[in-house]
Design a protein around this motif. Sequence first.
Motif: not given
Length: 244
Positions: A101-128
């Motif tokens: 059983m595994a969960t995501m690390d909150p530190n993977l989320a980064v601030l999206i430029p121009g918004s207040t959202e911290r997200c994982f992605g988007p990327f320009n390719t499929n990402v594990p």
Amino acid sequence: MGVLPLVLLLGSLFLCGRVQALSSAMDVLKQDALQWDGSLTCSKWDCDCPFSRQRGCCCAASEMYQVEEESFKRIKCLWEKTTSLSSRVNALSDGFKVSFMATMDPNLAVLIPGSTERCFGPFNTNVPIPLSKVTLNSGNGYNPSLGVFTASCPGVYMFSFTTFSSVAEGGRLYHKVQLMKNGKVGVSVWENNREDAEDSATQAVVMEMQRGDQVYLELLSGRKLCTNMDYNIFTGHIVYPYTD
């Protein structure tokens, strides 16, 4: 008025005399029975044991004792076989304890430029998706650095995952996560709307795995997971192994 008590008294004496007489007769019969030296004429189910054995027993007692002893031996044998089978099952299952059983690390989320959202992605390719916070990893089949589970033994496995994403008011939920097996899509969940500020979905699948097969979660290109990364969960366990 004096006749009735007299009658009752005489009746009581008469009954008492009969009881005493009957008791004396039984004593005589018992003594004669104990002194009997001849053959016994009664069947097994007649209580003739007092003539040659302990008083109060039945002639079928020996057969009953034999049945009891044989039953005890069979129960003991059954218990030994059950214990042996239990030990074999435990020995077999000990070598195939696989779950994670595994969960995501909150530190993977980064601030999206121009918004207040911290997200994982988007990327320009499929990402594990690297779900690196491991709370269970029996058998050490899950690699938290890569987010990949590798089957250590062939068998039937069950996997499940939950995706969660939350955006600011007026934002767009836009994600698609799919479970991959050896690079091929197994099952997936997705969301694409501006009506909900947050949403989650869970998917579960049972699949056959061979030794060395790999399973992981993948985020499609251009999609994102935002806020509360640790709400994204990936689990799996073996249902039963192939032993042949």
